[in-house]
Write a protein that holds these residues in place. Structure first.
Motif, PDB file in Angstrom:
ATOM      1  N   GLY A 176      -2.708   7.230  -6.458  1.00 18.86           N
ATOM      2  CA  GLY A 176      -2.629   6.788  -5.067  1.00 18.86           C
ATOM      3  C   GLY A 176      -3.660   7.386  -4.141  1.00 18.86           C
ATOM      4  O   GLY A 176      -4.233   6.684  -3.296  1.00 18.86           O
ATOM      5  N   SER A 177      -3.947   8.684  -4.255  1.00 24.82           N
ATOM      6  CA  SER A 177      -4.908   9.313  -3.351  1.00 24.82           C
ATOM      7  C   SER A 177      -6.305   8.730  -3.531  1.00 24.82           C
ATOM      8  O   SER A 177      -7.012   8.448  -2.560  1.00 24.82           O
ATOM      9  CB  SER A 177      -4.926  10.826  -3.576  1.00 24.82           C
ATOM     10  OG  SER A 177      -5.226  11.135  -4.927  1.00 24.82           O
ATOM     11  N   TYR A 222       1.227   4.036  -3.056  1.00 22.09           N
ATOM     12  CA  TYR A 222       0.806   5.405  -2.768  1.00 22.09           C
ATOM     13  C   TYR A 222       1.922   6.427  -2.979  1.00 22.09           C
ATOM     14  O   TYR A 222       1.654   7.606  -3.214  1.00 22.09           O
ATOM     15  CB  TYR A 222       0.296   5.491  -1.326  1.00 22.09           C
ATOM     16  CG  TYR A 222      -0.220   6.853  -0.943  1.00 22.09           C
ATOM     17  CD1 TYR A 222      -1.358   7.377  -1.545  1.00 22.09           C
ATOM     18  CD2 TYR A 222       0.427   7.626   0.021  1.00 22.09           C
ATOM     19  CE1 TYR A 222      -1.839   8.626  -1.211  1.00 22.09           C
ATOM     20  CE2 TYR A 222      -0.046   8.873   0.370  1.00 22.09           C
ATOM     21  CZ  TYR A 222      -1.179   9.366  -0.246  1.00 22.09           C
ATOM     22  OH  TYR A 222      -1.645  10.603   0.093  1.00 22.09           O
ATOM     23  N   LEU A 223       3.177   5.998  -2.924  1.00 23.64           N
ATOM     24  CA  LEU A 223       4.316   6.917  -2.980  1.00 23.64           C
ATOM     25  C   LEU A 223       4.296   7.873  -4.175  1.00 23.64           C
ATOM     26  O   LEU A 223       4.579   9.070  -4.014  1.00 23.64           O
ATOM     27  CB  LEU A 223       5.632   6.135  -2.961  1.00 23.64           C
ATOM     28  CG  LEU A 223       6.138   5.717  -1.582  1.00 23.64           C
ATOM     29  CD1 LEU A 223       7.418   4.900  -1.711  1.00 23.64           C
ATOM     30  CD2 LEU A 223       6.389   6.945  -0.703  1.00 23.64           C
ATOM     31  N   PRO A 224       4.010   7.409  -5.407  1.00 21.04           N
ATOM     32  CA  PRO A 224       4.017   8.355  -6.541  1.00 21.04           C
ATOM     33  C   PRO A 224       3.075   9.536  -6.350  1.00 21.04           C
ATOM     34  O   PRO A 224       3.364  10.640  -6.828  1.00 21.04           O
ATOM     35  CB  PRO A 224       3.579   7.479  -7.721  1.00 21.04           C
ATOM     36  CG  PRO A 224       3.989   6.102  -7.336  1.00 21.04           C
ATOM     37  CD  PRO A 224       3.783   6.023  -5.858  1.00 21.04           C
ATOM     38  N   SER A 225       1.966   9.321  -5.631  1.00 20.79           N
ATOM     39  CA  SER A 225       1.018  10.416  -5.433  1.00 20.79           C
ATOM     40  C   SER A 225       1.540  11.449  -4.449  1.00 20.79           C
ATOM     41  O   SER A 225       1.106  12.600  -4.470  1.00 20.79           O
ATOM     42  CB  SER A 225      -0.325   9.861  -4.936  1.00 20.79           C
ATOM     43  OG  SER A 225      -0.912   9.070  -5.935  1.00 20.79           O
ATOM     44  N   LEU A 226       2.461  11.062  -3.579  1.00 20.04           N
ATOM     45  CA  LEU A 226       3.049  12.026  -2.651  1.00 20.04           C
ATOM     46  C   LEU A 226       3.878  13.060  -3.396  1.00 20.04           C
ATOM     47  O   LEU A 226       4.041  14.191  -2.941  1.00 20.04           O
ATOM     48  CB  LEU A 226       3.924  11.307  -1.616  1.00 20.04           C
ATOM     49  CG  LEU A 226       3.194  10.431  -0.595  1.00 20.04           C
ATOM     50  CD1 LEU A 226       4.201   9.744   0.313  1.00 20.04           C
ATOM     51  CD2 LEU A 226       2.231  11.265   0.240  1.00 20.04           C
ATOM     52  N   LEU A 227       4.412  12.653  -4.541  1.00 20.19           N
ATOM     53  CA  LEU A 227       5.218  13.583  -5.335  1.00 20.19           C
ATOM     54  C   LEU A 227       4.370  14.629  -6.033  1.00 20.19           C
ATOM     55  O   LEU A 227       4.878  15.684  -6.417  1.00 20.19           O
ATOM     56  CB  LEU A 227       6.033  12.799  -6.373  1.00 20.19           C
ATOM     57  CG  LEU A 227       6.982  11.741  -5.808  1.00 20.19           C
ATOM     58  CD1 LEU A 227       7.628  10.959  -6.937  1.00 20.19           C
ATOM     59  CD2 LEU A 227       8.041  12.382  -4.924  1.00 20.19           C
ATOM     60  N   GLN A 267      -0.527   8.567 -11.210  1.00 18.44           N
ATOM     61  CA  GLN A 267      -0.613   9.151  -9.876  1.00 18.44           C
ATOM     62  C   GLN A 267      -2.020   8.946  -9.317  1.00 18.44           C
ATOM     63  O   GLN A 267      -2.760   9.897  -9.073  1.00 18.44           O
ATOM     64  CB  GLN A 267      -0.240  10.629  -9.931  1.00 18.44           C
ATOM     65  CG  GLN A 267       1.223  10.852 -10.322  1.00 18.44           C
ATOM     66  CD  GLN A 267       1.607  12.306 -10.379  1.00 18.44           C
ATOM     67  OE1 GLN A 267       0.877  13.119 -10.935  1.00 18.44           O
ATOM     68  NE2 GLN A 267       2.747  12.651  -9.817  1.00 18.44           N
ATOM     69  N   ARG A 316       0.830  -1.206   0.000  1.00 17.56           N
ATOM     70  CA  ARG A 316       0.000   0.000   0.000  1.00 17.56           C
ATOM     71  C   ARG A 316       0.868   1.261   0.000  1.00 17.56           C
ATOM     72  O   ARG A 316       0.585   2.218  -0.708  1.00 17.56           O
ATOM     73  CB  ARG A 316      -0.926  -0.009   1.219  1.00 17.56           C
ATOM     74  CG  ARG A 316      -2.016  -1.068   1.171  1.00 17.56           C
ATOM     75  CD  ARG A 316      -2.758  -1.160   2.491  1.00 17.56           C
ATOM     76  NE  ARG A 316      -3.767  -2.204   2.466  1.00 17.56           N
ATOM     77  CZ  ARG A 316      -4.451  -2.615   3.535  1.00 17.56           C
ATOM     78  NH1 ARG A 316      -4.224  -2.045   4.711  1.00 17.56           N
ATOM     79  NH2 ARG A 316      -5.339  -3.575   3.422  1.00 17.56           N
ATOM     80  N   THR A 317       1.916   1.227   0.808  1.00 13.62           N
ATOM     81  CA  THR A 317       2.814   2.387   0.872  1.00 13.62           C
ATOM     82  C   THR A 317       3.531   2.599  -0.450  1.00 13.62           C
ATOM     83  O   THR A 317       3.636   3.732  -0.948  1.00 13.62           O
ATOM     84  CB  THR A 317       3.852   2.195   1.989  1.00 13.62           C
ATOM     85  OG1 THR A 317       3.176   1.969   3.228  1.00 13.62           O
ATOM     86  CG2 THR A 317       4.744   3.403   2.114  1.00 13.62           C
ATOM     87  N   ALA A 318       4.014   1.508  -1.050  1.00 12.07           N
ATOM     88  CA  ALA A 318       4.754   1.609  -2.312  1.00 12.07           C
ATOM     89  C   ALA A 318       3.862   2.139  -3.426  1.00 12.07           C
ATOM     90  O   ALA A 318       4.304   2.948  -4.255  1.00 12.07           O
ATOM     91  CB  ALA A 318       5.319   0.243  -2.689  1.00 12.07           C
TER      92      ALA A 318
END
Length: 297
Positions: free
Chosen positions: A167-168, A108-113, A165, A104-106
Protein backbone atom coordinates in the motif's frame (compact mmCIF):
# COMPACT_ATOMS: atom_id res chain seq x y z
CA UNK A 1 19.98 42.38 19.65
CA UNK A 2 17.34 40.50 21.58
CA UNK A 3 15.08 40.18 18.56
CA UNK A 4 17.98 38.78 16.51
CA UNK A 5 18.34 35.81 18.89
CA UNK A 6 14.66 35.11 19.56
CA UNK A 7 13.89 33.35 16.28
CA UNK A 8 16.92 30.96 16.26
CA UNK A 9 16.42 30.15 19.94
CA UNK A 10 12.76 29.33 19.36
CA UNK A 11 13.72 27.09 16.44
CA UNK A 12 16.29 25.19 18.50
CA UNK A 13 13.77 24.87 21.30
CA UNK A 14 11.23 23.26 18.97
CA UNK A 15 13.71 20.71 17.60
CA UNK A 16 15.15 19.96 21.06
CA UNK A 17 12.86 16.92 21.69
CA UNK A 18 13.82 15.39 18.35
CA UNK A 19 17.49 16.24 18.89
CA UNK A 20 17.51 14.63 22.33
CA UNK A 21 15.72 11.57 20.95
CA UNK A 22 18.24 11.28 18.12
CA UNK A 23 21.24 11.64 20.41
CA UNK A 24 20.00 9.33 23.18
CA UNK A 25 17.98 6.75 21.23
CA UNK A 26 19.84 6.58 17.90
CA UNK A 27 23.36 7.99 17.88
CA UNK A 28 24.41 6.78 21.35
CA UNK A 29 23.13 3.19 20.82
CA UNK A 30 24.90 3.12 17.45
CA UNK A 31 28.20 4.19 19.02
CA UNK A 32 27.73 1.61 21.77
CA UNK A 33 27.02 -1.06 19.18
CA UNK A 34 30.18 -0.09 17.30
CA UNK A 35 32.21 -0.48 20.49
CA UNK A 36 30.55 -3.78 21.41
CA UNK A 37 31.32 -5.18 17.96
CA UNK A 38 34.99 -5.25 18.98
CA UNK A 39 34.31 -6.92 22.33
CA UNK A 40 33.28 -10.22 23.86
CA UNK A 41 30.03 -9.19 25.53
CA UNK A 42 27.16 -11.36 26.75
CA UNK A 43 24.96 -8.80 28.62
CA UNK A 44 25.78 -10.69 31.83
CA UNK A 45 29.47 -9.83 31.98
CA UNK A 46 31.51 -6.73 31.33
CA UNK A 47 32.64 -6.20 27.70
CA UNK A 48 36.12 -7.54 26.97
CA UNK A 49 38.04 -6.03 24.06
CA UNK A 50 38.87 -8.65 21.40
CA UNK A 51 39.56 -6.48 18.37
CA UNK A 52 38.49 -7.99 15.04
CA UNK A 53 37.87 -11.50 16.36
CA UNK A 54 34.08 -11.17 16.04
CA UNK A 55 34.35 -10.25 12.38
CA UNK A 56 36.83 -13.04 11.74
CA UNK A 57 34.47 -15.54 13.36
CA UNK A 58 31.51 -14.22 11.36
CA UNK A 59 33.20 -14.80 8.01
CA UNK A 60 33.94 -18.38 9.05
CA UNK A 61 30.37 -19.06 10.17
CA UNK A 62 28.32 -21.06 7.64
CA UNK A 63 25.08 -19.87 9.23
CA UNK A 64 26.11 -16.30 8.43
CA UNK A 65 26.40 -17.18 4.75
CA UNK A 66 23.10 -19.05 4.87
CA UNK A 67 21.37 -15.99 6.33
CA UNK A 68 22.90 -13.83 3.61
CA UNK A 69 21.65 -16.21 0.91
CA UNK A 70 18.14 -16.31 2.35
CA UNK A 71 18.05 -12.54 2.77
CA UNK A 72 19.23 -11.84 -0.78
CA UNK A 73 16.68 -14.31 -2.14
CA UNK A 74 13.97 -12.53 -0.19
CA UNK A 75 15.11 -9.09 -1.36
CA UNK A 76 15.47 -9.90 -5.07
CA UNK A 77 12.06 -11.59 -5.19
CA UNK A 78 9.84 -9.57 -2.84
CA UNK A 79 11.00 -6.06 -3.75
CA UNK A 80 10.48 -6.25 -7.56
CA UNK A 81 7.18 -8.13 -7.17
CA UNK A 82 5.96 -5.57 -4.63
CA UNK A 83 6.85 -2.67 -6.96
CA UNK A 84 5.20 -4.29 -9.98
CA UNK A 85 2.03 -5.07 -8.07
CA UNK A 86 1.94 -1.62 -6.45
CA UNK A 87 2.33 0.11 -9.82
CA UNK A 88 -0.33 -2.09 -11.42
CA UNK A 89 -2.87 -1.31 -8.68
CA UNK A 90 -1.92 2.38 -8.68
CA UNK A 91 -2.66 2.61 -12.41
CA UNK A 92 -6.05 1.00 -11.83
CA UNK A 93 -6.88 3.38 -9.00
CA UNK A 94 -5.67 6.42 -10.94
CA UNK A 95 -8.77 6.19 -13.12
CA UNK A 96 -11.83 8.29 -12.37
CA UNK A 97 -14.24 5.53 -11.43
CA UNK A 98 -17.08 5.40 -8.95
CA UNK A 99 -16.10 4.83 -5.29
CA UNK A 100 -12.40 5.16 -6.18
CA UNK A 101 -11.67 6.81 -2.81
CA UNK A 102 -13.10 3.78 -1.02
CA UNK A 103 -11.05 1.39 -3.16
CA UNK A 104 -7.84 3.34 -2.45
CA UNK A 105 -8.50 3.23 1.28
CA UNK A 106 -9.33 -0.48 1.25
CA UNK A 107 -6.18 -1.35 -0.71
CA UNK A 108 -3.99 0.77 1.56
CA UNK A 109 -5.36 -0.64 4.85
CA UNK A 110 -3.09 -3.75 5.02
CA UNK A 111 -0.03 -1.49 4.94
CA UNK A 112 -1.25 0.42 7.99
CA UNK A 113 -0.88 -2.79 9.96
CA UNK A 114 2.80 -2.89 9.03
CA UNK A 115 4.89 -5.79 10.28
CA UNK A 116 2.55 -6.46 13.20
CA UNK A 117 2.58 -9.77 15.05
CA UNK A 118 -1.18 -10.13 14.54
CA UNK A 119 -0.80 -10.01 10.73
CA UNK A 120 2.07 -12.49 10.84
CA UNK A 121 0.04 -14.90 13.00
CA UNK A 122 -2.90 -14.58 10.63
CA UNK A 123 -0.64 -15.28 7.66
CA UNK A 124 0.81 -18.32 9.41
CA UNK A 125 -2.69 -19.69 9.95
CA UNK A 126 -3.80 -18.96 6.37
CA UNK A 127 -0.91 -21.01 4.95
CA UNK A 128 -1.06 -23.80 7.52
CA UNK A 129 -2.36 -27.27 6.65
CA UNK A 130 -5.83 -26.34 7.92
CA UNK A 131 -5.69 -22.82 6.51
CA UNK A 132 -7.72 -20.88 3.97
CA UNK A 133 -5.25 -21.44 1.12
CA UNK A 134 -5.62 -25.21 1.31
CA UNK A 135 -9.40 -24.85 1.47
CA UNK A 136 -9.32 -22.96 -1.83
CA UNK A 137 -6.90 -25.36 -3.49
CA UNK A 138 -9.00 -28.33 -2.37
CA UNK A 139 -11.75 -27.05 -4.68
CA UNK A 140 -9.52 -27.83 -7.67
CA UNK A 141 -8.26 -31.13 -6.28
CA UNK A 142 -4.92 -30.02 -4.82
CA UNK A 143 -3.92 -31.97 -1.73
CA UNK A 144 -3.38 -29.86 1.42
CA UNK A 145 0.13 -29.10 2.62
CA UNK A 146 1.75 -27.05 5.34
CA UNK A 147 3.10 -24.22 3.19
CA UNK A 148 5.06 -22.59 6.02
CA UNK A 149 6.53 -25.92 7.11
CA UNK A 150 8.07 -27.08 3.83
CA UNK A 151 11.61 -25.97 2.83
CA UNK A 152 10.58 -25.38 -0.79
CA UNK A 153 7.58 -23.13 0.00
CA UNK A 154 8.27 -21.47 3.38
CA UNK A 155 10.25 -18.54 2.02
CA UNK A 156 7.63 -18.04 -0.70
CA UNK A 157 4.96 -17.44 1.95
CA UNK A 158 7.11 -14.67 3.44
CA UNK A 159 7.61 -13.15 0.00
CA UNK A 160 3.84 -13.15 -0.57
CA UNK A 161 3.34 -11.42 2.78
CA UNK A 162 5.85 -8.74 1.80
CA UNK A 163 4.14 -8.24 -1.57
CA UNK A 164 0.68 -8.14 0.03
CA UNK A 165 1.67 -5.07 2.06
CA UNK A 166 2.24 -2.90 -1.02
CA UNK A 167 0.00 0.00 0.00
CA UNK A 168 2.68 2.58 0.84
CA UNK A 169 4.44 2.10 -2.50
CA UNK A 170 1.08 2.18 -4.26
CA UNK A 171 0.18 5.56 -2.72
CA UNK A 172 3.51 7.04 -3.84
CA UNK A 173 3.04 5.64 -7.35
CA UNK A 174 -0.47 7.07 -7.41
CA UNK A 175 0.84 10.52 -6.51
CA UNK A 176 3.47 10.22 -9.25
CA UNK A 177 0.87 9.21 -11.85
CA UNK A 178 -1.20 12.27 -10.99
CA UNK A 179 1.80 14.49 -11.81
CA UNK A 180 2.18 13.22 -15.40
CA UNK A 181 0.63 15.81 -17.78
CA UNK A 182 -2.38 14.44 -19.63
CA UNK A 183 -1.29 16.41 -22.68
CA UNK A 184 1.58 13.97 -23.18
CA UNK A 185 -0.83 11.06 -23.53
CA UNK A 186 -3.11 13.07 -25.80
CA UNK A 187 -0.24 14.06 -28.08
CA UNK A 188 1.07 10.50 -28.27
CA UNK A 189 -2.43 9.24 -29.12
CA UNK A 190 -2.59 11.66 -32.03
CA UNK A 191 0.77 10.29 -33.20
CA UNK A 192 -0.69 6.78 -33.13
CA UNK A 193 0.87 5.44 -29.92
CA UNK A 194 -1.06 2.65 -28.23
CA UNK A 195 -1.45 1.97 -24.52
CA UNK A 196 1.65 -0.21 -24.31
CA UNK A 197 3.80 2.36 -26.12
CA UNK A 198 2.47 5.12 -23.85
CA UNK A 199 3.31 3.05 -20.81
CA UNK A 200 6.88 2.34 -21.96
CA UNK A 201 7.65 5.78 -23.41
CA UNK A 202 5.73 8.09 -21.07
CA UNK A 203 4.56 6.45 -17.85
CA UNK A 204 7.72 4.56 -16.91
CA UNK A 205 10.21 7.36 -17.74
CA UNK A 206 8.11 9.97 -15.91
CA UNK A 207 7.71 7.65 -12.92
CA UNK A 208 11.37 6.61 -12.82
CA UNK A 209 12.32 8.91 -9.87
CA UNK A 210 9.37 7.48 -7.92
CA UNK A 211 10.38 3.94 -8.89
CA UNK A 212 13.90 4.63 -7.62
CA UNK A 213 12.57 5.94 -4.30
CA UNK A 214 10.24 2.97 -3.80
CA UNK A 215 13.00 0.58 -4.86
CA UNK A 216 15.49 1.89 -2.32
CA UNK A 217 12.98 2.14 0.53
CA UNK A 218 11.62 -1.34 -0.22
CA UNK A 219 15.12 -2.78 -0.44
CA UNK A 220 16.17 -1.30 2.91
CA UNK A 221 13.02 -2.64 4.56
CA UNK A 222 13.50 -6.09 3.02
CA UNK A 223 17.10 -6.34 4.22
CA UNK A 224 15.92 -5.63 7.76
CA UNK A 225 12.95 -8.02 7.69
CA UNK A 226 12.54 -9.79 11.01
CA UNK A 227 9.00 -9.97 12.44
CA UNK A 228 7.51 -11.97 9.55
CA UNK A 229 10.21 -14.66 9.69
CA UNK A 230 10.22 -14.78 13.50
CA UNK A 231 6.47 -15.29 13.84
CA UNK A 232 5.52 -17.19 10.68
CA UNK A 233 8.39 -19.67 10.31
CA UNK A 234 10.84 -19.03 13.21
CA UNK A 235 13.66 -19.42 10.69
CA UNK A 236 12.67 -22.93 9.69
CA UNK A 237 12.30 -25.38 8.24
CA UNK A 238 15.98 -26.31 8.01
CA UNK A 239 17.04 -22.64 8.22
CA UNK A 240 15.45 -21.91 4.83
CA UNK A 241 13.83 -18.73 6.18
CA UNK A 242 16.50 -17.64 8.65
CA UNK A 243 16.94 -14.13 7.30
CA UNK A 244 19.77 -11.91 8.47
CA UNK A 245 17.70 -10.08 11.07
CA UNK A 246 16.56 -13.34 12.64
CA UNK A 247 20.11 -14.71 12.70
CA UNK A 248 21.29 -11.51 14.38
CA UNK A 249 18.48 -11.75 16.96
CA UNK A 250 19.33 -15.37 17.76
CA UNK A 251 22.98 -14.50 18.32
CA UNK A 252 22.12 -11.56 20.57
CA UNK A 253 19.27 -12.89 22.69
CA UNK A 254 19.40 -16.67 22.36
CA UNK A 255 23.15 -17.30 22.35
CA UNK A 256 23.78 -14.11 24.40
CA UNK A 257 26.65 -13.09 22.10
CA UNK A 258 25.96 -9.37 22.02
CA UNK A 259 29.39 -8.43 20.71
CA UNK A 260 29.01 -10.91 17.84
CA UNK A 261 25.52 -9.59 17.12
CA UNK A 262 26.76 -6.00 17.12
CA UNK A 263 29.35 -6.94 14.51
CA UNK A 264 26.59 -8.54 12.46
CA UNK A 265 24.55 -5.34 12.70
CA UNK A 266 27.40 -3.23 11.32
CA UNK A 267 27.96 -5.69 8.49
CA UNK A 268 24.27 -5.38 7.64
CA UNK A 269 24.57 -1.58 7.68
CA UNK A 270 27.48 -1.87 5.26
CA UNK A 271 25.53 -4.19 2.95
CA UNK A 272 22.56 -1.83 2.87
CA UNK A 273 24.84 1.15 2.23
CA UNK A 274 26.60 -0.63 -0.66
CA UNK A 275 23.30 -1.74 -2.20
CA UNK A 276 21.92 1.79 -1.92
CA UNK A 277 25.00 3.34 -3.50
CA UNK A 278 24.84 0.84 -6.36
CA UNK A 279 21.23 1.79 -7.00
CA UNK A 280 22.04 5.50 -7.00
CA UNK A 281 24.99 5.03 -9.35
CA UNK A 282 22.98 2.82 -11.73
CA UNK A 283 20.03 5.25 -11.63
CA UNK A 284 21.80 7.72 -13.93
CA UNK A 285 21.25 5.25 -16.77
CA UNK A 286 17.49 4.84 -16.33
CA UNK A 287 16.04 7.59 -14.11
CA UNK A 288 14.53 10.54 -15.99
CA UNK A 289 14.43 13.97 -14.35
CA UNK A 290 12.23 16.46 -16.18
CA UNK A 291 14.16 19.43 -14.76
CA UNK A 292 17.32 18.34 -16.56
CA UNK A 293 16.16 19.33 -20.00
CA UNK A 294 14.70 15.98 -21.04
CA UNK A 295 17.85 13.98 -20.48
CA UNK A 296 17.96 10.57 -18.91
CA UNK A 297 20.20 11.58 -16.03
Amino acid sequence: MKGRWDAPFAGYLFILPWLLGFLLLTLWPMLQSLYFSFTDYSLLTAPKWVGLKNFEAIFKDRFFYNSLKVTFLYVITSVPLRLIFALFVAMLLAKNIKFVAFYRTAVYLPSLLGASIAVALLWKHIFSRDGFVNDLLALVGVLPKNWVGLPETALGTLVLLGVWQFGSAMIIFLAGLKQIPKEMYEASSIDGAGKSRQFLSITLPMLSPVILFNLIMGMIGAFQMFTKAYVVTEGGPMNTTEVYGLYLYDKAFTDMEMGYASALAWILLGLIAVATIINFVASKYWVFYETEGGGSR
